[in-house]
Design a protein around this motif. Structure first.
Motif, short mmCIF file in Angstrom:
data_model
loop_
_atom_site.label_atom_id
_atom_site.label_comp_id
_atom_site.label_asym_id
_atom_site.label_seq_id
_atom_site.Cartn_x
_atom_site.Cartn_y
_atom_site.Cartn_z
N ILE A 75 17.94 -2.23 6.99
CA ILE A 75 16.97 -2.11 5.90
C ILE A 75 16.78 -3.41 5.12
N TRP A 78 14.72 -5.76 7.36
CA TRP A 78 13.39 -5.18 7.59
C TRP A 78 12.53 -5.30 6.33
N CYS A 79 13.12 -5.00 5.17
CA CYS A 79 12.37 -5.10 3.92
C CYS A 79 12.05 -6.55 3.59
N ARG A 82 9.04 -7.95 5.13
CA ARG A 82 7.77 -7.35 4.70
C ARG A 82 7.54 -7.48 3.20
N VAL A 84 9.42 -6.49 0.72
CA VAL A 84 9.91 -5.36 -0.08
C VAL A 84 11.26 -5.74 -0.69
N ALA A 86 14.89 -5.47 -1.78
CA ALA A 86 16.13 -4.73 -1.50
C ALA A 86 17.28 -5.65 -1.84
N VAL A 148 16.89 -0.34 -3.30
CA VAL A 148 15.64 -0.72 -2.65
C VAL A 148 14.47 -0.18 -3.46
N TYR A 153 9.11 0.31 0.15
CA TYR A 153 9.70 0.62 1.47
C TYR A 153 8.82 1.61 2.22
#
Length: 376
Positions: A75, A78-79, A82, A84, A86, A148, A153
């Protein structure tokens, strides 16, 4: 009413439903996400602590444990890719008396069984050095726990799903369904543009409403319906005083849950919760999300066990969420039912998808996509 033929429908646009839609679409399937609310993620997915869990509490080998560890490992990266937010804030799980220290040993054993290697027992003095406001006789330090931006997300998962060809239909409640002899599922969808969909695959990821959706599909046996035990978690915010903590603080686990803990949001503010409130009705239509200020008395008592200096009047009711549980034990695993349970080749039901569903949404989506491929 016209019938539209469709490859796959995912019912529910919470974090897990979006993760499933993304995974299915990325395998090349035509996917429509059906959400009864006017926005995605309005219920369980937006009424939680926003914690990225490390996989410490769950039965080794369980879906909860496996999906949590897999999600935690992905996570953050991945965040970040993008945009996002976290943050790895880390978490202290504290015993405030010697009698609570065996509970920490149980957490250590469960974490090891789940393959979690980054969990460290420390002394009470070491915990107080990290967080001077604490009272602790011993603690566990989990550096991989974090928080997060749950909305960001989910928005990123929706974007990835749409990039792969999925479509989101909002204010589109599933009214009823019917199994067909050819293995497909017919769904009657309400809203401003009612429709009848004939689907090769239906994934029921409706969260609080999953049992009602399953019960509305004609042709399913009784074992296709899981029990429904809705459990409310109330949160109180810290007001009028600056939080002394920079990390998440959890007490040693208690019966029925993980205790009233401190989470730090992305703005640095502290909130406390959730507690465990068993609701008198297990119908999601009866849920009242208001927080009773009288529950604050129990919050003060619980928090002062590890933060004795909490001032009077420093807590205010904040918000509440409801877990779509299938019994009262927080250890109970996720339940994912495919054709081997209910006999309908084109249907997968998800029940009891509570915490750590937010952390595990990406691998859960891939797990369900793999089950769908096996059943095809």
């Amino acid at each position: 009413m016209d019938i539209f033929e469709l490859d796959a429908a995912v019912i529910g646009a919470g974090a897990v439903g979006l993760g499933i839609a993304k995974a299915l679409a990325e395998t090349g399937r035509e996917v429509v996400i059906l959400e009864k609310n006017r926005h995605f993620g309005e219920e369980t997915s937006s009424r939680n602590s926003e914690v990225i869990h490390a996989g410490l509490y769950y039965e080794p080998g369980s879906l909860k444990g496996r999906m949590c560890v897999a999600g935690r490992d992905r996570i953050y990266e991945w965040c970040a890719a993008r945009g996002v937010t976290a943050k790895r804030l880390g978490k202290l799980i504290v015993a405030t008396a010697e009698a609570e220290e065996p509970a920490l040993e149980t957490v250590m054993a469960r974490a090891a069984g789940n393959g979690v290697t980054e969990l460290h027992p420390i002394s009470g003095a070491a915990a107080r050095e990290m967080e001077p406001a604490l009272t602790a006789t011993a603690a566990l330090w989990s550096p991989l726990t974090g928080v997060v931006d749950s909305h960001g997300y989910m928005l990123a998962m929706l974007g990835a799903a749409e990039d792969a060809g999925a479509m989101l239909s909002l204010a589109a409640p599933v009214l009823r369904g019917e199994t067909r002899v050819d293995g497909r599922i017919d769904l009657e969808v309400g809203g401003a543009q009612p429709a009848r969909l004939r689907c090769r695959l239906v994934v029921n990821a409706a969260g609080l409403w999953a049992q009602k959706v399953a019960a509305s599909i004609e042709g399913l046996p009784s074992q296709a319906r899981a029990p429904q035990v809705l459990t409310k978690g109330n949160y109180f915010a810290l007001t009028g005083v600056r939080t002394p903590f920079s990390r998440l603080i959890y007490p040693a686990p208690v019966a029925g849950g993980l205790g009233v803990h401190v989470t730090i949001d992305l703005a640095g503010a502290a909130r406390f919760g959730p507690d465990v409130e068993q609701l008198p009705s297990h119908d999601p239509a009866d849920i009242d999300y208001s927080v009773d200020p009288k529950r604050g008395d129990a919050f003060y008592a619980a928090i002062r066990r590890y933060w004795p200096a909490l001032p009077d009047g420093a807590l205010r009711p904040d918000y509440a969420g409801v877990r779509p549980k299938i019994d009262q034990d927080y250890q109970t695993d996720f339940r994912i039912d495919g054709p081997e349970t209910h006999g309908a080749p084109g249907l997968i039901n998800l029940f009891g998808i509570e915490s750590p569903g937010l952390t595990g949404a990406l691998p859960l989506g891939e797990h369900v996509a793999a089950l769908a491929a096996e059943a095809a």
